[in-house]
Design a protein around this motif. Structure first.
Motif, mmCIF file in Angstrom:
data_model
loop_
_atom_site.group_PDB
_atom_site.id
_atom_site.type_symbol
_atom_site.label_atom_id
_atom_site.label_comp_id
_atom_site.label_asym_id
_atom_site.label_seq_id
_atom_site.Cartn_x
_atom_site.Cartn_y
_atom_site.Cartn_z
ATOM 1 N N PHE A 88 -31.914 26.287 9.897
ATOM 2 C CA PHE A 88 -31.938 24.249 10.080
ATOM 3 C C PHE A 88 -31.468 24.040 10.742
ATOM 4 C CE2 PHE A 88 -34.211 25.962 5.737
ATOM 5 C CZ PHE A 88 -34.850 25.567 5.457
ATOM 6 N N LEU A 89 -32.176 23.235 12.106
ATOM 7 C CA LEU A 89 -31.289 22.706 12.727
ATOM 8 C C LEU A 89 -30.699 21.198 12.424
ATOM 9 C CD1 LEU A 89 -29.435 23.210 15.131
ATOM 10 C CD2 LEU A 89 -31.742 22.202 16.635
ATOM 11 N N VAL A 90 -28.865 20.860 12.489
ATOM 12 C CA VAL A 90 -28.972 19.789 11.805
ATOM 13 C C VAL A 90 -28.402 18.978 13.046
ATOM 14 C CG1 VAL A 90 -27.336 18.429 10.364
ATOM 15 C CG2 VAL A 90 -28.392 21.194 9.461
ATOM 16 N N ASN A 91 -28.583 17.781 12.785
ATOM 17 C CA ASN A 91 -27.425 16.502 14.116
ATOM 18 C C ASN A 91 -26.300 16.429 13.965
ATOM 19 O OD1 ASN A 91 -28.156 14.477 12.634
ATOM 20 N ND2 ASN A 91 -29.992 13.341 13.874
ATOM 21 N N PRO A 92 -25.261 15.295 14.447
ATOM 22 C CA PRO A 92 -24.288 15.148 14.138
ATOM 23 C C PRO A 92 -23.951 14.540 13.517
ATOM 24 C CG PRO A 92 -24.622 15.406 17.009
ATOM 25 C CD PRO A 92 -25.803 15.839 16.284
ATOM 26 N N GLU A 93 -25.414 13.912 13.249
ATOM 27 C CA GLU A 93 -25.741 12.483 12.212
ATOM 28 C C GLU A 93 -25.614 13.260 11.061
ATOM 29 O OE1 GLU A 93 -27.592 12.157 15.299
ATOM 30 O OE2 GLU A 93 -25.223 10.859 15.499
ATOM 31 N N GLY A 94 -26.236 14.690 10.873
ATOM 32 C CA GLY A 94 -26.187 14.672 9.283
ATOM 33 C C GLY A 94 -27.550 15.288 9.191
ATOM 34 N N LYS A 95 -28.056 14.838 9.691
ATOM 35 C CA LYS A 95 -30.037 15.100 9.960
ATOM 36 C C LYS A 95 -30.112 16.401 10.561
ATOM 37 C CE LYS A 95 -30.433 10.388 9.168
ATOM 38 N NZ LYS A 95 -30.948 10.012 8.141
ATOM 39 N N ILE A 96 -31.534 16.787 9.734
ATOM 40 C CA ILE A 96 -32.341 18.086 10.444
ATOM 41 C C ILE A 96 -33.810 17.453 10.699
ATOM 42 C CG2 ILE A 96 -34.201 19.727 8.867
ATOM 43 C CD1 ILE A 96 -32.862 19.836 6.740
ATOM 44 N N ILE A 97 -33.214 18.134 12.023
ATOM 45 C CA ILE A 97 -33.916 18.001 13.081
ATOM 46 C C ILE A 97 -35.073 18.674 13.853
ATOM 47 C CG2 ILE A 97 -32.775 16.243 13.968
ATOM 48 C CD1 ILE A 97 -31.965 17.832 15.916
ATOM 49 N N GLY A 98 -34.474 20.270 13.056
ATOM 50 C CA GLY A 98 -35.617 21.920 12.784
ATOM 51 C C GLY A 98 -35.425 22.290 12.333
ATOM 52 N N TYR A 111 -36.895 25.804 -9.087
ATOM 53 C CA TYR A 111 -37.376 24.692 -9.169
ATOM 54 C C TYR A 111 -36.971 24.127 -8.395
ATOM 55 C CZ TYR A 111 -37.761 19.570 -10.165
ATOM 56 O OH TYR A 111 -37.910 17.808 -10.590
ATOM 57 N N LYS A 112 -35.580 24.683 -7.725
ATOM 58 C CA LYS A 112 -34.610 23.541 -6.414
ATOM 59 C C LYS A 112 -35.403 24.057 -5.430
ATOM 60 C CE LYS A 112 -29.938 23.464 -8.495
ATOM 61 N NZ LYS A 112 -29.154 24.937 -8.146
ATOM 62 N N LEU A 113 -36.032 25.588 -5.660
ATOM 63 C CA LEU A 113 -36.391 26.618 -4.459
ATOM 64 C C LEU A 113 -37.921 26.378 -4.002
ATOM 65 C CD1 LEU A 113 -36.855 29.162 -2.807
ATOM 66 C CD2 LEU A 113 -37.427 30.386 -4.588
ATOM 67 N N LEU A 114 -39.085 26.154 -5.190
ATOM 68 C CA LEU A 114 -40.081 24.960 -5.575
ATOM 69 C C LEU A 114 -39.809 23.371 -4.261
ATOM 70 C CD1 LEU A 114 -41.686 25.536 -8.953
ATOM 71 C CD2 LEU A 114 -42.099 26.797 -5.762
ATOM 72 N N ASN A 115 -38.512 22.811 -4.586
ATOM 73 C CA ASN A 115 -37.901 22.136 -3.821
ATOM 74 C C ASN A 115 -38.193 21.767 -2.886
ATOM 75 O OD1 ASN A 115 -39.665 19.476 -5.897
ATOM 76 N ND2 ASN A 115 -39.155 20.440 -7.570
ATOM 77 N N GLY A 116 -37.764 22.611 -2.738
ATOM 78 C CA GLY A 116 -36.913 23.009 -0.968
ATOM 79 C C GLY A 116 -37.491 22.758 0.252
ATOM 80 N N HIS A 117 -38.959 21.827 0.173
ATOM 81 C CA HIS A 117 -39.176 21.565 1.045
ATOM 82 C C HIS A 117 -39.568 20.435 1.108
ATOM 83 C CE1 HIS A 117 -42.281 21.202 -1.994
ATOM 84 N NE2 HIS A 117 -43.111 20.666 -1.309
ATOM 85 N N ILE A 118 -38.830 19.463 0.495
ATOM 86 C CA ILE A 118 -39.058 18.187 0.386
ATOM 87 C C ILE A 118 -37.760 17.717 0.426
ATOM 88 C CG2 ILE A 118 -39.147 16.327 -1.373
ATOM 89 C CD1 ILE A 118 -40.838 17.812 -3.322
ATOM 90 N N VAL A 119 -36.266 18.311 0.299
ATOM 91 C CA VAL A 119 -34.821 18.258 0.393
ATOM 92 C C VAL A 119 -34.812 18.604 1.685
ATOM 93 C CG1 VAL A 119 -34.603 18.257 -2.372
ATOM 94 C CG2 VAL A 119 -34.122 19.997 -0.419
ATOM 95 N N THR A 120 -35.953 19.500 2.747
ATOM 96 C CA THR A 120 -35.441 20.134 4.124
ATOM 97 C C THR A 120 -36.162 19.544 5.020
ATOM 98 O OG1 THR A 120 -36.335 22.241 3.183
ATOM 99 C CG2 THR A 120 -33.967 21.742 3.426
ATOM 100 N N ALA A 121 -36.892 18.423 4.603
ATOM 101 C CA ALA A 121 -38.036 17.431 5.374
ATOM 102 C C ALA A 121 -37.294 17.478 6.715
ATOM 103 C CB ALA A 121 -39.125 16.957 4.902
ATOM 104 N N ILE A 122 -37.263 17.277 7.972
ATOM 105 C CA ILE A 122 -37.387 17.111 9.281
ATOM 106 C C ILE A 122 -37.095 15.899 8.847
ATOM 107 C CG2 ILE A 122 -38.067 16.388 11.489
ATOM 108 C CD1 ILE A 122 -37.739 19.753 11.392
ATOM 109 N N GLY A 123 -36.584 15.394 9.783
ATOM 110 C CA GLY A 123 -35.575 14.107 9.152
ATOM 111 C C GLY A 123 -35.016 13.503 7.987
ATOM 112 N N VAL A 124 -34.515 14.091 7.110
ATOM 113 C CA VAL A 124 -33.612 13.959 5.505
ATOM 114 C C VAL A 124 -32.939 14.145 6.194
ATOM 115 C CG1 VAL A 124 -36.042 14.420 4.117
ATOM 116 C CG2 VAL A 124 -34.218 16.021 4.434
ATOM 117 N N ASN A 125 -31.176 13.678 5.529
ATOM 118 C CA ASN A 125 -30.076 14.635 5.506
ATOM 119 C C ASN A 125 -30.027 16.331 4.851
ATOM 120 O OD1 ASN A 125 -28.937 12.313 7.099
ATOM 121 N ND2 ASN A 125 -28.422 11.160 4.149
ATOM 122 N N ALA A 126 -29.373 16.836 5.708
ATOM 123 C CA ALA A 126 -28.900 17.799 5.213
ATOM 124 C C ALA A 126 -28.537 18.172 3.770
ATOM 125 C CB ALA A 126 -28.661 19.087 6.029
ATOM 126 N N PRO A 127 -28.742 18.850 2.661
ATOM 127 C CA PRO A 127 -27.865 18.969 1.502
ATOM 128 C C PRO A 127 -27.100 19.715 1.687
ATOM 129 C CG PRO A 127 -30.292 19.615 0.916
ATOM 130 C CD PRO A 127 -30.447 19.072 2.930
#
Length: 380
Positions: free
Chosen positions: A353-363, A233-249
């Motif tokens: 996954f590339l994370v910015n200084p604020e903790g958001k995924i940017i790539g 279930y976590k794997l299937l929802n990974g694309h949601i929690v790792t979308a560009i602009g969200v906070n990296a888990p």
């Protein structure tokens, strides 16, 4: 003192119960003796274990505890060298991948583990029935292809057309299994192997989560809520929690020295979360480029956090040393069951996954020149 003795007396029976093995695998392979050894890697829910036994007149025995159905790899090495049998035989090692439950199992063969007959395991029989419906496993397909290559005559060994034909056959079997696994899951919502089919579809065949998730939601509740089900279930929802602009888990695992390290420890920096493994050739091939980028930008607020999906710590450490990796490295050493991998929805390595200084995924999934270009834009 009497109180302490009373407590020990009360809990002692329960300790004994906890240690009682709930599965036994007894076998006999020909009349092999030392140095021949049998190895078993198995996991049931979150626990992964490795055991071995020296053969005495072909006989061996394994016992242990599992929480549910175990996924396992068994290896017979006549030289007593497990890794050589798995990795050094060009796909012709005496290795099998099987499922079993809390059962008393017998394995018998006159010559090899690969050709052994299993009795006493309902789960193993269900696995055979599953494979009969969906087709042979990837391991079996490649093993049979390697047997064919090994038996090919000198003319065939030099014939590119022969290898192309063989490759087409292998790919056709893979495609067929991938399609049939989804159908099996749809028609058998109460079967453990429906859950395994969906897991394999995502991790091994790259089937998109939006196709698998509706099938997962129709599985029985016990399957969905099981440890394996929740991991999927976590794997299937990974694309949601790792979308560009969200906070990296956030996640925490141990480094090479056993110290806990979290993604949150690097807040304020650009961080490349690099999922890899010592056994992954494409991962290792990317190392020189990562070394170059790290040297260029580590003093400008850039960090790499290596997350290994290895299970063998020695091989993990060896790869770090051999490749000269100097950035932080962590792993929970659960292999493909790595918790961070599941949270991030990784179906293959390398991945990042590339994370910015604020903790958001940017790539994400930036390799080679794509990564270099992105870092140059950010750092310069």
């Amino acid at each position: 003192m009497k109180i302490k003795l009373l407590i020990i007396a009360v809990i002692a029976p329960f300790l004994g119960m906890a240690q009682t093995p709930n599965f036994t695998i007894t076998g006999k392979i020909g009349n092999l003796n030392a140095p021949a050894k049998m190895y078993i890697d198995y996991n049931s829910e979150e626990e992964g274990k490795l055991d071995s036994a020296t053969l005495v007149n072909g006989a061996f025995k394994f016992t242990g505890n599992i929480a549910g159905i175990a996924n396992s790899r068994m290896t017979l090495s006549r030289e007593g060298i497990r890794d050589k049998e798995i990795y050094g035989t060009k796909g012709l090692g005496d290795v099998v991948y099987v499922n079993f439950g809390k059962e008393k199992i017998q394995i018998n063969s006159a010559d090899s583990l690969y050709n052994a007959k299993w009795t006493g395991s309902k789960v193993y029989n269900e696995m055979l029935a599953f494979d009969q419906q969906v087709g042979p496993t990837v391991m079996t397909v490649h093993h049979n292809a390697n047997v064919a290559i090994n038996r090919a005559n000198p003319e065939q060994q030099k014939d590119t057309a022969y290898f192309k034909t063989l490759d087409k056959q292998v790919q056709a079997l893979r495609i067929s299994r991938g399609q049939k696994m989804l159908l099996f899951a749809k028609n058998n919502p109460n079967s453990y192997f429906a859950l395994q089919a969906l897991s394999e579809s995502v991790s091994g065949y790259g089937v998109k989560p939006d196709i698998v998730l509706p099938l997962f939601n129709k599985l029985s509740e016990p399957l969905r809520l099981s440890y394996t089900g929740q991991g999927l279930y976590k794997l299937l929802n990974g694309h949601i929690v790792t979308a560009i602009g969200v906070n990296a888990p956030n996640f925490t695992q141990q480094d090479v020295n056993g110290k806990s390290v979290s993604l949150a420890d690097f807040k304020g920096k650009y961080v490349l979360i690099e999922f890899w493994a010592s056994w992954c050739s494409p991962c290792r091939a990317e190392s020189p480029n990562l070394l170059k980028q790290y040297a260029s930008f580590k003093d400008k607020g850039f960090e790499i956090l290596g997350v290994s999906v290895d299970s063998d710590k020695a091989k993990w450490l060896e790869a770090i040393k051999k490749d000269g990796l100097t950035w932080p490295q962590i792993s929970d050493l659960k292999g493909w069951d790595n918790e961070a991998r599941k949270v991030y929805g990784i179906s293959g390595v390398p991945a990042n996954f590339l994370v910015n200084p604020e903790g958001k995924i940017i790539g994400s999934h930036l390799m080679g020149e794509a990564l270099n270009k992105k870092l140059a834009e950010l750092m310069n």
